[in-house]
Enzyme design. Structure first.
Site, PDB file in Angstrom:
ATOM      1  N   CYS A  46       0.853  -1.213   0.146  1.00 24.71           N
ATOM      2  CA  CYS A  46       0.056  -0.148  -0.107  1.00 24.71           C
ATOM      3  C   CYS A  46       0.710   1.124  -0.017  1.00 24.71           C
ATOM      4  O   CYS A  46       1.625   1.624   0.955  1.00 24.71           O
ATOM      5  CB  CYS A  46      -0.770  -0.039   1.162  1.00 24.71           C
ATOM      6  N   CYS A  49       0.707   3.686   2.877  1.00 26.14           N
ATOM      7  CA  CYS A  49       1.216   3.061   4.219  1.00 26.14           C
ATOM      8  C   CYS A  49       2.493   3.205   4.173  1.00 26.14           C
ATOM      9  O   CYS A  49       3.187   3.553   5.234  1.00 26.14           O
ATOM     10  CB  CYS A  49       0.732   1.563   4.134  1.00 26.14           C
TER      11      CYS A  49
END
Length: 129
Positions: A46, A49
């Site tokens: 991600c 992230c």
């Protein structure tokens, strides 16, 4: 002062939160950080992230509070993208994006790119009066 725990997947998350005592006097606040599974490189699949993680880690290293910070790996991209992903459907989490940081048993949360902003982290970790 900050205790960090790492949980992998929904089952580990379920077991952990089942043992959190709500509203106990003198209990440490629990902050839960939901992120995508790490690839062999050590970074999440991600992108948001990956952007948020160093900001959050640096913030936690400077934080002078007694808290429990729980890092929760929500799984790989396929697991997360499934509309039936339990992190999406659980009424306690209601995740729409990752990363998401939640003050457990409270209403405060940061989602997506908000997690990489120090001023918003400050607001999330402020003591309630």
């Amino acid at each position: 002062m900050v205790t960090i725990l790492e949980l992998h997947g929904y089952e580990e998350f379920q077991k952990y939160v089942a043992n959190i005592e709500p509203n106990q006097p003198n209990s440490r606040p629990v902050v839960v950080y939901f992120s995508g599974e790490k690839l062999p490189s050590g970074e999440s699949w991600c992108i948001d992230c990956v952007e948020a993680e160093p900001v959050v880690k640096a913030y936690l290293n400077e934080l002078k509070k007694e808290i429990t910070f729980v890092y929760v790996d929500v799984g790989n991209r396929e697991t997360w993208k499934d509309k039936a992903c339990p992190f999406r459907t659980d009424s306690r989490t209601k995740l729409m994006v990752i990363p998401t940081i939640i003050l457990w048993n409270g209403v405060r949360r940061l989602e997506g790119s908000q997690c990489a902003k120090r001023d918003l982290l400050n607001m999330l970790f402020e003591d309630e009066d």
